[in-house]
Design a protein around this motif. Structure first.
Motif, PDB file in Angstrom:
ATOM      1  N   GLY A  25       0.800  -1.210   0.000  1.00 29.31           N
ATOM      2  CA  GLY A  25       0.000   0.000   0.000  1.00 29.31           C
ATOM      3  C   GLY A  25       0.835   1.263   0.000  1.00 29.31           C
ATOM      4  N   ARG A  26       2.134   1.143   0.053  1.00 29.90           N
ATOM      5  CA  ARG A  26       3.044   2.285   0.019  1.00 29.90           C
ATOM      6  C   ARG A  26       4.070   2.057  -1.081  1.00 29.90           C
ATOM      7  NH1 ARG A  26       7.444   0.138   2.674  1.00 29.90           N
ATOM      8  NH2 ARG A  26       6.969  -1.679   3.982  1.00 29.90           N
ATOM      9  N   PRO A  27       4.697   3.128  -1.578  1.00 28.76           N
ATOM     10  CA  PRO A  27       5.699   2.947  -2.648  1.00 28.76           C
ATOM     11  C   PRO A  27       6.885   2.115  -2.171  1.00 28.76           C
ATOM     12  CG  PRO A  27       5.020   5.256  -2.467  1.00 28.76           C
ATOM     13  CD  PRO A  27       4.457   4.537  -1.273  1.00 28.76           C
ATOM     14  N   ILE A  28       7.267   1.089  -2.921  1.00 23.44           N
ATOM     15  CA  ILE A  28       8.417   0.252  -2.598  1.00 23.44           C
ATOM     16  C   ILE A  28       9.267   0.106  -3.846  1.00 23.44           C
ATOM     17  CG2 ILE A  28       7.266  -1.029  -0.750  1.00 23.44           C
ATOM     18  CD1 ILE A  28       6.706  -3.265  -2.722  1.00 23.44           C
ATOM     19  N   ASP A  29      10.559  -0.124  -3.636  1.00 22.55           N
ATOM     20  CA  ASP A  29      11.460  -0.288  -4.773  1.00 22.55           C
ATOM     21  C   ASP A  29      11.438  -1.730  -5.258  1.00 22.55           C
ATOM     22  OD1 ASP A  29      12.862  -1.656  -2.838  1.00 22.55           O
ATOM     23  OD2 ASP A  29      14.363  -0.075  -2.553  1.00 22.55           O
ATOM     24  N   SER A  30      12.171  -1.968  -6.325  1.00 22.56           N
ATOM     25  CA  SER A  30      12.180  -3.301  -6.941  1.00 22.56           C
ATOM     26  C   SER A  30      12.816  -4.350  -6.021  1.00 22.56           C
ATOM     27  CB  SER A  30      12.934  -3.245  -8.276  1.00 22.56           C
ATOM     28  OG  SER A  30      14.252  -2.758  -8.086  1.00 22.56           O
ATOM     29  N   MET A  31      13.834  -3.951  -5.221  1.00 21.24           N
ATOM     30  CA  MET A  31      14.473  -4.912  -4.311  1.00 21.24           C
ATOM     31  C   MET A  31      13.487  -5.351  -3.226  1.00 21.24           C
ATOM     32  SD  MET A  31      17.921  -4.467  -1.995  1.00 21.24           S
ATOM     33  CE  MET A  31      18.939  -4.382  -3.468  1.00 21.24           C
ATOM     34  N   GLU A  32      12.788  -4.396  -2.649  1.00 23.50           N
ATOM     35  CA  GLU A  32      11.809  -4.732  -1.614  1.00 23.50           C
ATOM     36  C   GLU A  32      10.736  -5.650  -2.182  1.00 23.50           C
ATOM     37  OE1 GLU A  32       9.839  -4.445   2.205  1.00 23.50           O
ATOM     38  OE2 GLU A  32      11.893  -4.093   1.503  1.00 23.50           O
ATOM     39  N   ARG A  33      10.301  -5.348  -3.426  1.00 29.12           N
ATOM     40  CA  ARG A  33       9.278  -6.180  -4.049  1.00 29.12           C
ATOM     41  C   ARG A  33       9.798  -7.590  -4.297  1.00 29.12           C
ATOM     42  NH1 ARG A  33       7.700  -2.673  -7.183  1.00 29.12           N
ATOM     43  NH2 ARG A  33       9.069  -3.078  -8.951  1.00 29.12           N
ATOM     44  N   ALA A  34      11.053  -7.721  -4.725  1.00 28.16           N
ATOM     45  CA  ALA A  34      11.634  -9.044  -4.948  1.00 28.16           C
ATOM     46  C   ALA A  34      11.748  -9.826  -3.639  1.00 28.16           C
ATOM     47  CB  ALA A  34      13.011  -8.901  -5.603  1.00 28.16           C
ATOM     48  N   ARG A  35      12.133  -9.151  -2.546  1.00 30.45           N
ATOM     49  CA  ARG A  35      12.227  -9.823  -1.236  1.00 30.45           C
ATOM     50  C   ARG A  35      10.852 -10.305  -0.786  1.00 30.45           C
ATOM     51  NH1 ARG A  35      14.685  -5.887   2.817  1.00 30.45           N
ATOM     52  NH2 ARG A  35      14.475  -7.712   4.181  1.00 30.45           N
ATOM     53  N   ARG A  36       9.832  -9.491  -1.021  1.00 28.01           N
ATOM     54  CA  ARG A  36       8.472  -9.898  -0.651  1.00 28.01           C
ATOM     55  C   ARG A  36       8.047 -11.140  -1.446  1.00 28.01           C
ATOM     56  NH1 ARG A  36       4.328  -6.222   1.176  1.00 28.01           N
ATOM     57  NH2 ARG A  36       5.223  -4.541   2.414  1.00 28.01           N
ATOM     58  N   GLU A  37       8.295 -11.111  -2.768  1.00 26.32           N
ATOM     59  CA  GLU A  37       7.904 -12.252  -3.586  1.00 26.32           C
ATOM     60  C   GLU A  37       8.643 -13.525  -3.156  1.00 26.32           C
ATOM     61  OE1 GLU A  37       8.584 -11.134  -7.605  1.00 26.32           O
ATOM     62  OE2 GLU A  37       7.043  -9.572  -7.641  1.00 26.32           O
ATOM     63  N   ALA A  38       9.945 -13.393  -2.861  1.00 25.49           N
ATOM     64  CA  ALA A  38      10.716 -14.567  -2.436  1.00 25.49           C
ATOM     65  C   ALA A  38      10.197 -15.097  -1.091  1.00 25.49           C
ATOM     66  CB  ALA A  38      12.196 -14.201  -2.328  1.00 25.49           C
ATOM     67  N   PHE A  39       9.902 -14.204  -0.168  1.00 24.09           N
ATOM     68  CA  PHE A  39       9.386 -14.614   1.139  1.00 24.09           C
ATOM     69  C   PHE A  39       8.052 -15.334   0.986  1.00 24.09           C
ATOM     70  CE2 PHE A  39       6.920 -13.941   4.980  1.00 24.09           C
ATOM     71  CZ  PHE A  39       7.816 -14.283   5.982  1.00 24.09           C
ATOM     72  N   LEU A  40       7.140 -14.754   0.205  1.00 24.88           N
ATOM     73  CA  LEU A  40       5.825 -15.380   0.031  1.00 24.88           C
ATOM     74  C   LEU A  40       5.938 -16.745  -0.637  1.00 24.88           C
ATOM     75  CD1 LEU A  40       3.762 -12.249  -1.096  1.00 24.88           C
ATOM     76  CD2 LEU A  40       3.498 -13.511   1.044  1.00 24.88           C
ATOM     77  N   LEU A  41       6.739 -16.812  -1.703  1.00 23.58           N
ATOM     78  CA  LEU A  41       6.850 -18.070  -2.447  1.00 23.58           C
ATOM     79  C   LEU A  41       7.443 -19.173  -1.568  1.00 23.58           C
ATOM     80  CD1 LEU A  41       6.545 -19.547  -5.119  1.00 23.58           C
ATOM     81  CD2 LEU A  41       8.831 -18.746  -5.741  1.00 23.58           C
ATOM     82  N   SER A  42       8.530 -18.885  -0.847  1.00 24.25           N
ATOM     83  CA  SER A  42       9.203 -19.923  -0.056  1.00 24.25           C
ATOM     84  C   SER A  42       8.337 -20.373   1.124  1.00 24.25           C
ATOM     85  CB  SER A  42      10.554 -19.400   0.446  1.00 24.25           C
ATOM     86  OG  SER A  42      10.364 -18.237   1.234  1.00 24.25           O
ATOM     87  N   HIS A  43       7.709 -19.449   1.809  1.00 25.24           N
ATOM     88  CA  HIS A  43       6.948 -19.815   3.001  1.00 25.24           C
ATOM     89  C   HIS A  43       5.615 -20.463   2.653  1.00 25.24           C
ATOM     90  CE1 HIS A  43       9.992 -17.273   4.769  1.00 25.24           C
ATOM     91  NE2 HIS A  43       9.632 -17.683   5.980  1.00 25.24           N
ATOM     92  N   LEU A  44       4.999 -20.029   1.530  1.00 28.74           N
ATOM     93  CA  LEU A  44       3.771 -20.716   1.106  1.00 28.74           C
ATOM     94  C   LEU A  44       4.088 -22.146   0.658  1.00 28.74           C
ATOM     95  CD1 LEU A  44       1.868 -17.900  -0.848  1.00 28.74           C
ATOM     96  CD2 LEU A  44       1.185 -18.957   1.319  1.00 28.74           C
ATOM     97  N   ALA A  45       5.208 -22.322  -0.048  1.00 31.05           N
ATOM     98  CA  ALA A  45       5.602 -23.662  -0.488  1.00 31.05           C
ATOM     99  C   ALA A  45       5.921 -24.560   0.715  1.00 31.05           C
ATOM    100  CB  ALA A  45       6.814 -23.568  -1.413  1.00 31.05           C
ATOM    101  N   LEU A  46       6.591 -23.982   1.742  1.00 28.87           N
ATOM    102  CA  LEU A  46       6.918 -24.750   2.935  1.00 28.87           C
ATOM    103  C   LEU A  46       5.646 -25.166   3.681  1.00 28.87           C
ATOM    104  CD1 LEU A  46       9.023 -25.899   4.873  1.00 28.87           C
ATOM    105  CD2 LEU A  46       9.103 -23.665   5.991  1.00 28.87           C
ATOM    106  N   ALA A  47       4.700 -24.207   3.836  1.00 32.33           N
ATOM    107  CA  ALA A  47       3.455 -24.528   4.536  1.00 32.33           C
ATOM    108  C   ALA A  47       2.666 -25.594   3.789  1.00 32.33           C
ATOM    109  CB  ALA A  47       2.616 -23.263   4.705  1.00 32.33           C
ATOM    110  N   ALA A  48       2.649 -25.497   2.440  1.00 31.41           N
ATOM    111  CA  ALA A  48       1.950 -26.510   1.648  1.00 31.41           C
ATOM    112  C   ALA A  48       2.623 -27.877   1.803  1.00 31.41           C
ATOM    113  CB  ALA A  48       1.915 -26.081   0.182  1.00 31.41           C
TER     114      ALA A  48
END
Length: 610
Positions: A25-48
């Motif tokens: 909901g706030r402006p973020i740079d490309s690095m922050e966005r990449a870290r978010r995507e990596a965090f979501l992908l790895s933790h969702l895969a682990l939980a699954a």
């Protein structure tokens, strides 16, 4: 032939889904966005993976013990960290939950006894998670937690014979802790430097009030610097990707794409003016919403591709120039209006000079003849004729002056009406009788056409008389010999329609739009064949506006002219309102018609109305 392996549809869908979840909901740079995507992908895969492994464990090992159930429950903490990220929009909080989750899982394995060997890997995962959070405080806290778990494992192993191995692992764990802390510190320093740089750039952009946007080679927004967009009520999330392009005016989209492509192709600074939709507003009638566009001056320059990027982008600075644009348009409109007024006054002076010079020459010449004993005629009839010429010339001068004074009163708003009930047909008869001599001198036939027992109107009788005389005078003046002028009256709802038609020279379509402007004469020139100040129709327009009426003009060159004035039956409701000029509706006739045909058509229309 294209031999590239196509991307699986499910992979594209999942990638797009992760990208949507990673939005902030706030402006973020490309690095922050990449870290978010990596965090979501790895933790969702682990939980699954944990959810899938639970039933398999039950099938292979049977029902879990209480300790194993606790381990499986704690293994779902990655899913909790994902929920925290989506709800709190804070990656550091989510990573802290994940790191302490790994510590809790290590402690649970140690407490379970038979799975104590998994405590060390889970502790290492907690350190890795803390390091990725780039927070020295979190790394230190997790490190102490990991050492506490290691100490508990050592004490437990003292009774089981594995104490020496556990003790030898302590320096290795300490080394990993120090490495994690150093890596976190270095990354923190780098992040702080980048944050300061981004802050300085944001402050500069906000101080200047400009939008600073990064575009990729396709024109999609890749980054948005500063919060200047909020000043226009724009949400940063709505501008990202193709959102900005959708807000560019349709007519300016080719110029926008060219702005981006030329900046990348030439490497030079490219400028363009774009219209950007910033919101909506209701139209004047309040019926529907219409878009509100602002003018922005865009300056774009190529942005070199960073390491790991395949293509260069464009950084664009957009400055709102709407106020300057409107000011320039207002100045230009005022300049044109001033030039038109100056030209009108020049024509007016030329026309008035012509109108005054002819009767003044007659007055001076004939008065000198009457004053001179040698030039004065002996015949009394001749002297009376000279005196009549002087009188008529003086009346003409008085009429010119009165017209100018009336126009001045109308423009200043000081003209006052004196409403009274009167018969418009009787007034028309008087005016036709006054113009009959002039029409006969020009060999023009005057015709009347109106029914009996028309309703009386309530209006200013003197003003209505001036309206009729001005219209008849213009019609007779611009109608050649053997022509016809027809005046007719007809009821039109709660109005009376007064129409004056002629078979004269007509008016060109280019001049129709300026009819009624003061001092304007159609096809006017200093050596014109027709006299007049150019104020006749202007006075008519002002007087009709004071009565609350309207004017319609239909004409074309060599097709004659028809002027229709609609006067309300009672003008008193408009008496207390602010004076306005009557609206003139102009209709350009097509083709050339014969005067006889025009009057036959007029007679047919009059019969249908009657």
């Amino acid at each position: 032939m294209n031999l590239r392996k196509p991307t699986a549809p499910w992979a594209a869908v999942s990638s797009e889904w992760i990208e949507r979840l990673a939005q902030s909901g706030r402006p973020i740079d490309s690095m922050e966005r990449a870290r978010r995507e990596a965090f979501l992908l790895s933790h969702l895969a682990l939980a699954a993976g944990v959810l899938i492994a639970a039933p398999l464990w039950i099938v292979v090992h049977g029902a879990p013990t209480l300790g194993e159930s606790a381990i499986f429950a704690l293994a779902q903490l990655p899913l909790l960290s994902v929920v925290a990220l989506l709800r709190l929009d804070d990656l550091k909080v989510a990573q802290s939950i994940a790191a302490f989750g790994w510590l809790a899982l290590a402690a649970a394995c140690l407490a379970a006894g038979e799975h104590s060997g998994a405590a060390a890997p889970f502790g290492a995962l907690a350190l890795i998670e803390a390091t990725l959070a780039l927070d020295l405080t979190l790394v230190t806290t997790v490190a102490f937690g990991a050492l506490a778990v290691l100490a508990s494992a050592a004490l437990t192993a003292a009774d089981g014979g594995g104490f020496l191995e556990t003790l030898l692992a302590a320096p290795l764990v300490l080394y990993v802790v120090l490495l994690a802390r150093c890596a976190a510190r270095v990354e923190t320093i780098r992040s702080q430097a980048e944050a300061r740089s981004a802050r300085d750039l944001r402050l500069v952009s906000e101080a200047a009030g400009d939008l600073v946007i990064g575009f990729d080679e396709g024109g999609a927004v890749s980054s948005l610097i500063g919060d200047a967009a909020e000043a226009y009520g724009l949400d940063a999330r709505e501008l990202m990707g193709r959102g900005f392009f959708q807000r560019v005016h349709v007519g300016d989209r080719p110029a926008f794409l060219k702005l981006v492509s030329d900046a990348i192709a030439t490497g030079e600074t490219i400028r363009a003016t774009l219209r950007l939709r910033i919101g909506h507003s209701r139209n004047e009638q309040g019926e529907f919403l219409e878009p509100v566009f602002h003018f922005f001056e865009a300056r774009s320059s190529q942005m070199e591709a960073a390491e790991g990027e395949s293509a260069a982008g464009v950084v664009c600075i957009l400055r709102d120039v709407t106020a300057q644009r409107h000011a320039a348009e207002t100045i230009e409109a005022a300049r044109r209006e001033s030039e038109m007024a100056a030209a009108g006054k020049t024509r007016f002076l030329a026309n008035v000079s012509h109108e005054l010079r002819t009767p003044l020459n007659a007055i001076i010449g004939f008065s000198e003849m009457l004053a001179s004993e040698q030039l004065a005629p002996a015949d009394p009839a001749k002297r009376r004729e000279y005196a009549e010429i002087i009188r008529n010339s003086g009346q003409h001068l008085l009429a010119v002056v009165n017209t100018i004074l009336d126009m001045s009163k109308i423009e200043s708003g000081s003209m006052q009406l004196s409403p009274e009930p009167f018969s418009l047909p009787e007034l028309v008869e008087q005016c036709v009788s006054m113009m009959q001599l002039k029409a006969e001198q020009g060999q023009v036939t005057l015709a009347r056409d109106y029914g009996e027992r028309l309703e009386e109107i309530v209006g200013d009788k003197r003003a209505c008389k001036q309206i009729i005389i001005n219209l008849l005078s213009n019609a007779v003046k611009f109608t050649p010999a053997n022509g016809r002028v027809r005046i007719r009256l007809a009821p039109d709802g709660n109005c009376l329609a007064l129409s004056v038609s002629d078979s004269g020279i007509g008016i060109s379509a280019s001049d129709l739009g300026r009819l009624g402007d003061p001092f304007f004469q159609a096809s006017a020139s200093h050596d014109r064949a027709y006299e007049g100040t150019g104020l006749g129709l202007s006075v008519v327009r002002g007087l009709v506006g004071l009565h609350g009426g309207t004017i319609a003009v239909e004409s074309a060159p060599r097709s004659g002219t028809s002027v229709t004035v609609r006067l309300p039956l009672d003008c008193r409701p408009f008496q207390n309102k602010a004076p306005v000029l009557a609206r003139i509706e102009t209709i350009a006739r097509r083709g050339v018609i014969r005067p006889a045909d025009e009057f036959e058509a007029t007679e047919d229309r009059v019969k249908k109305i009657a």
